[in-house]
Design a protein around this motif. Structure first.
Motif, PDB file in Angstrom:
ATOM      1  N   THR A 184     -24.349   4.990  -1.218  1.00  0.00           N
ATOM      2  CA  THR A 184     -25.314   4.287  -0.628  1.00  0.00           C
ATOM      3  C   THR A 184     -26.006   3.290  -1.385  1.00  0.00           C
ATOM      4  N   ALA A 185     -26.832   2.489  -0.799  1.00  0.00           N
ATOM      5  CA  ALA A 185     -27.228   1.132  -1.714  1.00  0.00           C
ATOM      6  C   ALA A 185     -28.106   1.606  -2.587  1.00  0.00           C
ATOM      7  N   PRO A 186     -29.407   2.394  -2.558  1.00  0.00           N
ATOM      8  CA  PRO A 186     -30.044   2.502  -3.598  1.00  0.00           C
ATOM      9  C   PRO A 186     -29.546   3.667  -4.679  1.00  0.00           C
ATOM     10  N   TRP A 187     -28.751   4.374  -4.414  1.00  0.00           N
ATOM     11  CA  TRP A 187     -28.591   5.761  -4.914  1.00  0.00           C
ATOM     12  C   TRP A 187     -28.249   5.467  -6.504  1.00  0.00           C
ATOM     13  N   ARG A 188     -27.088   4.695  -6.814  1.00  0.00           N
ATOM     14  CA  ARG A 188     -26.842   4.449  -8.232  1.00  0.00           C
ATOM     15  C   ARG A 188     -28.003   3.656  -8.963  1.00  0.00           C
ATOM     16  N   PRO A 189     -28.411   2.455  -8.482  1.00  0.00           N
ATOM     17  CA  PRO A 189     -29.235   1.698  -9.429  1.00  0.00           C
ATOM     18  C   PRO A 189     -30.637   2.659  -9.434  1.00  0.00           C
ATOM     19  N   VAL A 190     -30.983   3.091  -8.450  1.00  0.00           N
ATOM     20  CA  VAL A 190     -32.217   4.118  -8.772  1.00  0.00           C
ATOM     21  C   VAL A 190     -32.206   5.010  -9.831  1.00  0.00           C
ATOM     22  N   LEU A 191     -31.313   5.872  -9.710  1.00  0.00           N
ATOM     23  CA  LEU A 191     -30.969   7.017 -10.332  1.00  0.00           C
ATOM     24  C   LEU A 191     -30.603   6.423 -11.981  1.00  0.00           C
ATOM     25  N   LEU A 192     -29.807   5.405 -12.084  1.00  0.00           N
ATOM     26  CA  LEU A 192     -29.396   5.031 -13.575  1.00  0.00           C
ATOM     27  C   LEU A 192     -30.698   4.291 -14.041  1.00  0.00           C
ATOM     28  N   THR A 193     -31.498   3.535 -13.293  1.00  0.00           N
ATOM     29  CA  THR A 193     -32.766   2.943 -14.114  1.00  0.00           C
ATOM     30  C   THR A 193     -33.743   3.891 -14.389  1.00  0.00           C
ATOM     31  N   THR A 194     -34.024   4.650 -13.467  1.00  0.00           N
ATOM     32  CA  THR A 194     -35.081   5.592 -13.625  1.00  0.00           C
ATOM     33  C   THR A 194     -34.838   6.702 -14.589  1.00  0.00           C
ATOM     34  N   GLY A 195     -33.423   7.145 -14.629  1.00  0.00           N
ATOM     35  CA  GLY A 195     -33.042   7.941 -15.418  1.00  0.00           C
ATOM     36  C   GLY A 195     -32.936   7.663 -16.875  1.00  0.00           C
ATOM     37  N   LEU A 196     -32.518   6.436 -17.116  1.00  0.00           N
ATOM     38  CA  LEU A 196     -32.387   5.894 -18.320  1.00  0.00           C
ATOM     39  C   LEU A 196     -33.808   5.692 -19.293  1.00  0.00           C
ATOM     40  N   LEU A 197     -34.552   5.236 -18.165  1.00  0.00           N
ATOM     41  CA  LEU A 197     -35.894   4.884 -18.789  1.00  0.00           C
ATOM     42  C   LEU A 197     -36.682   6.251 -19.053  1.00  0.00           C
ATOM     43  N   GLU A 240     -16.776  10.272 -22.074  1.00  0.00           N
ATOM     44  CA  GLU A 240     -15.447  10.140 -21.643  1.00  0.00           C
ATOM     45  C   GLU A 240     -15.326   9.530 -20.219  1.00  0.00           C
ATOM     46  N   ALA A 241     -16.021  10.180 -19.201  1.00  0.00           N
ATOM     47  CA  ALA A 241     -16.311   9.719 -17.742  1.00  0.00           C
ATOM     48  C   ALA A 241     -16.949   8.049 -17.931  1.00  0.00           C
ATOM     49  N   LEU A 242     -17.708   7.674 -18.635  1.00  0.00           N
ATOM     50  CA  LEU A 242     -18.269   6.556 -18.789  1.00  0.00           C
ATOM     51  C   LEU A 242     -17.580   5.350 -19.233  1.00  0.00           C
ATOM     52  N   LEU A 243     -16.718   5.815 -20.368  1.00  0.00           N
ATOM     53  CA  LEU A 243     -15.870   5.128 -21.005  1.00  0.00           C
ATOM     54  C   LEU A 243     -14.701   4.507 -20.018  1.00  0.00           C
ATOM     55  N   HIS A 244     -14.246   5.145 -19.025  1.00  0.00           N
ATOM     56  CA  HIS A 244     -13.120   4.926 -18.038  1.00  0.00           C
ATOM     57  C   HIS A 244     -13.901   4.046 -16.974  1.00  0.00           C
ATOM     58  N   GLY A 245     -15.173   3.720 -16.963  1.00  0.00           N
ATOM     59  CA  GLY A 245     -15.830   3.132 -15.780  1.00  0.00           C
ATOM     60  C   GLY A 245     -15.589   1.728 -16.044  1.00  0.00           C
ATOM     61  N   THR A 246     -16.492   1.053 -15.249  1.00  0.00           N
ATOM     62  CA  THR A 246     -16.492  -0.573 -15.152  1.00  0.00           C
ATOM     63  C   THR A 246     -17.589  -0.926 -15.810  1.00  0.00           C
ATOM     64  N   GLY A 247     -17.967  -2.229 -15.682  1.00  0.00           N
ATOM     65  CA  GLY A 247     -19.017  -3.114 -16.576  1.00  0.00           C
ATOM     66  C   GLY A 247     -20.298  -2.493 -16.814  1.00  0.00           C
ATOM     67  N   ALA A 248     -20.757  -1.900 -15.381  1.00  0.00           N
ATOM     68  CA  ALA A 248     -22.093  -1.494 -15.661  1.00  0.00           C
ATOM     69  C   ALA A 248     -22.041  -0.228 -16.322  1.00  0.00           C
ATOM     70  N   ASP A 249     -20.868   0.618 -16.157  1.00  0.00           N
ATOM     71  CA  ASP A 249     -20.989   2.019 -16.934  1.00  0.00           C
ATOM     72  C   ASP A 249     -21.071   1.871 -18.260  1.00  0.00           C
ATOM     73  N   TRP A 250     -20.701   0.598 -18.728  1.00  0.00           N
ATOM     74  CA  TRP A 250     -20.912   0.141 -20.188  1.00  0.00           C
ATOM     75  C   TRP A 250     -21.994   0.173 -20.847  1.00  0.00           C
ATOM     76  N   VAL A 251     -22.893  -0.168 -20.013  1.00  0.00           N
ATOM     77  CA  VAL A 251     -24.353  -0.576 -20.070  1.00  0.00           C
ATOM     78  C   VAL A 251     -24.986   0.951 -20.134  1.00  0.00           C
ATOM     79  N   VAL A 252     -24.497   1.764 -19.201  1.00  0.00           N
ATOM     80  CA  VAL A 252     -25.123   2.966 -19.043  1.00  0.00           C
ATOM     81  C   VAL A 252     -24.521   3.904 -20.328  1.00  0.00           C
ATOM     82  N   LEU A 253     -23.208   3.628 -20.674  1.00  0.00           N
ATOM     83  CA  LEU A 253     -22.726   4.349 -21.878  1.00  0.00           C
ATOM     84  C   LEU A 253     -23.615   3.989 -23.164  1.00  0.00           C
ATOM     85  N   ALA A 254     -23.895   2.822 -23.294  1.00  0.00           N
ATOM     86  CA  ALA A 254     -24.750   2.371 -24.377  1.00  0.00           C
ATOM     87  C   ALA A 254     -26.324   3.136 -24.301  1.00  0.00           C
TER      88      ALA A 254
END
Lengths: 940, 154
Positions: A263-276, A392-406
């Motif tokens: 769903t649209a909000p799931w990943r953006p919200v969780l990743l942003t608030t989680g990282l922050l 490992e899971a994030l390494l195999h992901g796409t571009g956005a995952d790399w940001v998350v990985l960092a």
């Protein structure tokens, strides 16, 4: 499963008793409840591993489609194991942490085990509404546990803050659940997940549910409540705020991830608030001096990490996420428990004051070291396995995952740094600090932490086995590619390299800071805590303002508001309404104008009178004028009653007013006099307008058209008004006489100050010498007080005649003007005459009964009449006619409703007698006593 | 049915006088207001039915009978007003007996909240009775110490 929840509830109920019996040792017994949960969950391991959920459904309210649906899949199983295992260990730890004479220990044991039960229910609920109920139960129990010491303002505040924040999220979540459930037609999550809405509706529902999850798990901007919750005792922090409750939000995200990940909000919200959250928490942890707070901020940071990983929404991130949940619960609970041990052994948690604890308590240091290694992600601990999986899971992901990985790697650097800060602060030798004295630590106190730390190591070592256990959850994400497997050693992979890098970075950061605080504070455009403070403070002020504005505490103000509304709304409706009736008549008979003039003049003058007596007389005149109008209207019953009531009222007024000042007090009310008159005139105008319009617009045939016939045929009487009272509308009369009884009782209780016995019977007659030499006109003779002989003579002549007349009115009332009300008033007036002529002893002579008995008898007769009718097969208060012939007397026509009227009669007599006793006799007695006291004082 | 203007006038005056007295603070006046208002209300009810002869079968023909239903209602209302008058009188007397006057006072607690509102404070604005010694400020301690110093009050 339901049985287990019930076991917790039962344990919670008996826990305080156990604690009273055995002191803190009872906690070991209480620990059996979560222990049973653990054993039960482990016994189902096999089924869960093969992907068979344990399902239990108990019908509850079948008509509402409500049932208790419980379901334990892999994810729930993992949490049940944690809740049971950690719960039992923390309770065992608490048995050494608290002292037996701790006053709150019984409550702690009860609430703690109740919390464990609620948490268990939460993770096994399949029904979303049931889940919500358990969710809020955990909030409430958490509130009680944080506020363990209610005498401390800090803990009260922290508890309230946690409660408000998590409840707010919970309510949002409930709204989301209802949206989903209403769409799917069921609240069973396993079915809702198959039947999701789409579009903006789904987005809104998902956002609402996430609000609940994020607030519960202390994710930014709700993070602030968790460090505050550290006001709770350390075992509570270890369990609720590390292993269990804060995991509820994570659990919800993990549970719904497979359905919501796209769903649209799931990943953006969780990743942003989680990282922050991860950064803010980690950074804040580096600033703490209190070891417990350091861990609290570390927990906030780790919860952020969990959200990031679980928000990744792929099979591998899900696997890494649940592994991280397991690892985090084990190491964080251990660390909290060791902080509690340090606190007890040294008396401080401040890392500036601790010195050389590691050398004096090596076993403790080892336990903490194991857990810390897991937190920092070092092999062979569980934390390492989980973090490897995530990277490992994030390494195999796409571009956005790399940001998350960092981001995750940077978070790891912070984690390693605050882990080292914790170890260094708690155990290291510090050259410039005095050595801390460490009391011996008993092994039962340390054992629970040790077990948890070893479990963390075991999970790491047995990673492949854990992988097989957790994989069924990860496989809920439908992916084609073969998945990752948890293991200690995957070879020299990039992930391993990144881990090494993170650890090195963390060590570097720690060495850079050493024991110093991080100076820079991270400032954000808005801060959850500040928003909370402002909101709560604003609400408080608004409540005070609103209360102050509406609750003026002044009776005239309240009345004024009500009356202004009356003027504005019905008055406005009158003005705006349909055209007013054009036809009217000025009078029915011209005599009405005369009566009306009397009433109008008397009423206006009464409103202007300054003396109480004047006002009273004028009000009475107005009342008599109304009685005259009743006669002219064709209402003889009303006129009779009105005359009698006015007379009784005047007697009452005279009785009371003789004690009150002659004039009304003139308070500074003059200024508002005009306003009062204005409002009065306005209300009067509205009432007059209503009378005009209502009388003029009536078109329906009155319901009372059939009354005369009904009165004769069913009621057996010719006086329609009286038959209406005792038969047609007898229920109304029943209510009204009940009101009279209440009013009479109220009067008596206001005047009689002797509490035990209302004494409405008065004193025994005959106080004061009786002078037999003079002719006696009254039974008790003239008392010491001078009485008018003429009044006595008249009383002698009138009294019995009045009584006879009242009985005549009572029984003739069915066919002619009269009836119970009027008759009762006449009898009451007869008593009043006796009282006025001879004082209270005379009253007692005339009516040697308790007014309460008369009232009660009246009510008994009235109700009895009704009940008898019911027993004879009729309806309540239904009347029957008896016609029979008596010799001499002749034909008798008797209607049973006459009994009811007798009841009314008795109640009215009782009311008047009560008034005479209270406002007359008792007030006399009180004043005589006071006069005596004054005289005695003067003599002294 | 057409409205009777005499009734309309009397109702208006009774209600106006009643309300004016009702808004006073002296309980005796309030009570007299209640009585006048009650009479006005009774008359208002009476206008709901037509006037005529006494509603007694045999005395008056049904066509000329006044409406009995409002009369039955008013009759009980009159007696209940009597009970209420007695209660209010007892209340007035009690107030006079205890306070030396029979006036309705403003609620003290409500006054306190109004002062808080004027100062724009929350409900804890005057909460000084906290039982937590951690919260004691240096100022409080100084004041406590000062008050404990003997010899000040002489």
């Amino acid at each position: 499963m339901l049985v287990l929840v019930a076991v917790h509830a039962l344990t919670a109920v008996i826990a305080p008793v156990l604690v009273r019996l055995w002191g803190r040792q009872a906690l070991y017994l209480v620990a059996l409840a979560p222990g049973a949960t653990l054993v039960w969950a482990l016994s189902h391991t096999k089924g869960v591993r093969s992907g068979d959920p344990v399902v239990e459904t108990v019908p509850w309210v079948p008509s509402l489609n409500l049932e208790l649906a419980l379901r334990m899949g892999t994810l729930s199983w993992l949490l049940v194991v944690l809740i049971g295992g950690v719960g039992a260990l923390v309770l065992a730890y608490s048995a050494r942490y608290f002292r037996s004479d701790d006053p709150g220990l019984g409550r702690f044991a009860a609430v703690f085990v109740a919390f464990a039960g609620a948490m268990l229910g939460l993770v096994v609920s399949d029904d979303l509404l049931l889940l919500y109920v358990f969710w809020e139960l955990t909030t409430v129990f958490s509130y009680l546990l944080i506020g363990y010491d209610p005498a401390k303002r800090a803990s009260r505040r922290a508890a309230m803050q946690a409660l408000l924040v998590t409840t707010l999220g919970g309510l949002a979540m409930l709204a989301g659940f209802i949206m989903l459930g209403q769409h799917a037609g069921t609240y069973r999550w396993s079915e809702v997940a198959e039947n999701l809405p789409d579009g903006g509706y789904l987005t809104a529902a998902v956002l609402l549910v996430m609000l609940g999850a994020l607030s519960k798990s202390a994710i930014f901007p709700f993070s602030f409540w968790l460090p505050g919750a550290m006001a709770a005792p350390t075992p509570v922090s270890a369990y609720l705020h590390a292993a269990a409750m804060v995991k509820a939000g994570v659990f919800l995200v993990a549970l719904m991830g497979p359905a919501f990940a796209d769903t649209a909000p799931w990943r953006p919200v969780l990743l942003t608030t989680g990282l922050l959250t991860m950064f803010l928490g980690g950074w804040a942890a580096l600033r703490q001096m209190d070891l417990k707070l350091l861990l609290a901020y570390g927990t906030v940071s780790q919860l952020g990490l969990l959200m990031v990983i679980l928000g990744g929404g792929t099979r591998d991130t899900a696997l890494a996420g649940v592994a991280m949940v397991l690892a985090h619960a084990l190491f964080k609970a251990t660390l909290f428990l060791t902080v509690g041990v340090i606190d007890h052994a040294t008396g401080t948690r401040d890392l500036r004051e601790l010195n050389g604890v590691g050398r004096r308590a090596p076993a403790l240091a080892v336990v903490a070291g194991l857990a810390a290694a897991s937190m920092a992600g070092l092999p062979p601990m569980a934390g390492f396995v989980a973090k490897e999986a995530a990277v490992e899971a994030l390494l195999h992901g796409t571009g956005a995952d790399w940001v998350v990985l960092a981001g995750v790697l940077f978070g790891s650097v912070l984690t390693v740094a605050y882990t080292l800060r914790f170890l260094w602060g708690a155990f290291a030798d510090k050259p410039d600090t005095a050595a801390t004295s460490v009391r011996p630590i008993s092994w039962p106190f340390l054992a629970p932490a040790a077990v948890l730390a070893l479990a963390g190591a075991a999970v790491g070592v047995l990673a492949p086995a854990v992988d097989r256990l957790l994989a069924p959850y990860a496989d809920l994400y439908r992916t084609a590619e073969p998945g990752y497997h948890l293991a200690l050693w995957h070879g020299l992979t990039p992930a391993l390299g990144l881990s090494v890098l993170a650890v090195a970075g963390g060590v570097g950061l720690f060495l850079l800071l050493r024991g110093e605080r991080v100076r820079a504070t991270l400032r954000l455009p808005f801060d959850g805590a500040a928003v909370y403070e402002r909101t709560v403070g604003g609400l408080d002020r608004m409540a005070v303002w609103l209360t102050g504005a509406t609750q003026r505490g002044s009776l005239p103000f309240y009345l004024g508001v009500i009356l202004v509304v009356l003027v504005v709304l019905p008055g406005g409706a009158l003005l705006a309404g349909s055209p007013w009736p054009q036809r009217f008549h000025i009078w029915d008979t011209p005599l009405q104008v005369v009566a009306a003039a009397v009433v109008v003049v008397a009423a206006v003058m009464a409103a202007r009178a300054l003396r109480r007596l004047t006002a009273m007389i004028l009000v009475g005149v107005a009342g008599y004028g109304i009685a005259l109008m009743f006669i002219l209207h064709g209402a003889p019953d009303l006129a009779l009653t009105q005359f009698l009531v006015e007379t009784v009222t005047i007697v009452m007024f005279v009785l009371v007013l003789r004690r009150l000042p002659v004039k009304f007090s003139e308070r500074p009310m003059r200024a508002s006099r005009r306003g009062r008159i204005g409002l009065g005139v306005a209300v009067g105008a509205v009432a007059a307008g209503m009378a005009y319009v209502m009388a003029g617009t009536r078109q329906a045939v009155p319901i009372s058209v059939g009354f005369p016939d009904a009165a004769v045929s069913y009621g057996g009487g010719k006086n329609v008004v009286n038959v209406t009272l005792v038969d047609i509308r007898a229920w109304d009369t029943m209510g009204e006489i009940a009101v009279l009884v209440v009013a009479a009782t109220g009067v008596a209780s206001l005047i009689f100050q002797r509490t035990r016995d209302l004494g409405r019977r008065g004193d025994i007659p005959g106080d004061g010498p009786t002078d037999y030499s003079r002719p006696r006109w009254l039974t008790t003779g003239a008392t010491a007080r001078a009485q008018s002989v003429i009044l006595q003579v008249v009383t002698r002549m009138l009294f019995h005649a009045m009584l006879l007349f009242s009985i005549y009115l009572l029984f003739s009332g069915h066919n002619a003007p009269g009836g119970g009300f009027a008759a009762g008033l006449v009898a009451g007036l007869a008593l009043a005459v006796r009282y006025l002529a001879g004082g209270r002893t005379e009253l007692n002579g005339a009516a040697p009964v308790d007014a309460g008995v008369v009232l009660g008898a009246g009510l008994f007769v009235a109700v009895g009449t009704g009940v008898t009718a019911m027993l004879l097969g009729g309806e309540f208060l239904q009347s029957a006619m008896l016609d029979f012939h008596l010799p001499v007397v002749g034909h008798i026509h008797f209607v049973t409703s006459a009994f009811f009227d007798v009841g009314v009669y008795l109640i009215v007599v009782g009311l008047v007698l009560d008034i005479l006793r209270s406002l007359g006799a008792e007030m006399d007695r009180q004043h005589e006593t006071e006069d005596d006291e004054v005289r005695e004082k003067e003599l002294v | 049915m057409t409205p009777n203007l005499t009734y309309v006038l009397v109702i208006g005056v009774l209600v106006a006088a009643g309300v004016t007295l009702l808004l006073e603070r002296s309980l005796t006046r309030v009570l007299m207001g209640v009585v006048l208002l009650g009479n006005g209300a009774n008359l208002l009810l009476l206008t709901g039915g037509r006037a005529g002869g006494a509603p007694i079968v045999g005395t008056t023909s049904q066509e000329e009978m006044s409406d009995p239903l409002p009369q039955a209602m008013i009759l009980t209302a009159i007696v209940i007003t009597l009970g209420m008058t007695a209660f209010l009188l007892a209340l007035a007397y009690r107030s006079w007996h205890l306070n030396g006057h029979d006036e309705v006072q403003d609620d003290v607690e409500d006054r306190r909240i109004m002062t808080l509102a004027e100062r724009d404070e929350g409900p804890d604005g005057e909460d000084t009775g906290d039982d937590d010694d951690d919260d004691m400020t240096a100022e409080d301690e100084r004041r406590l110490a000062a008050s404990a110093t003997p010899g000040r009050s002489g």
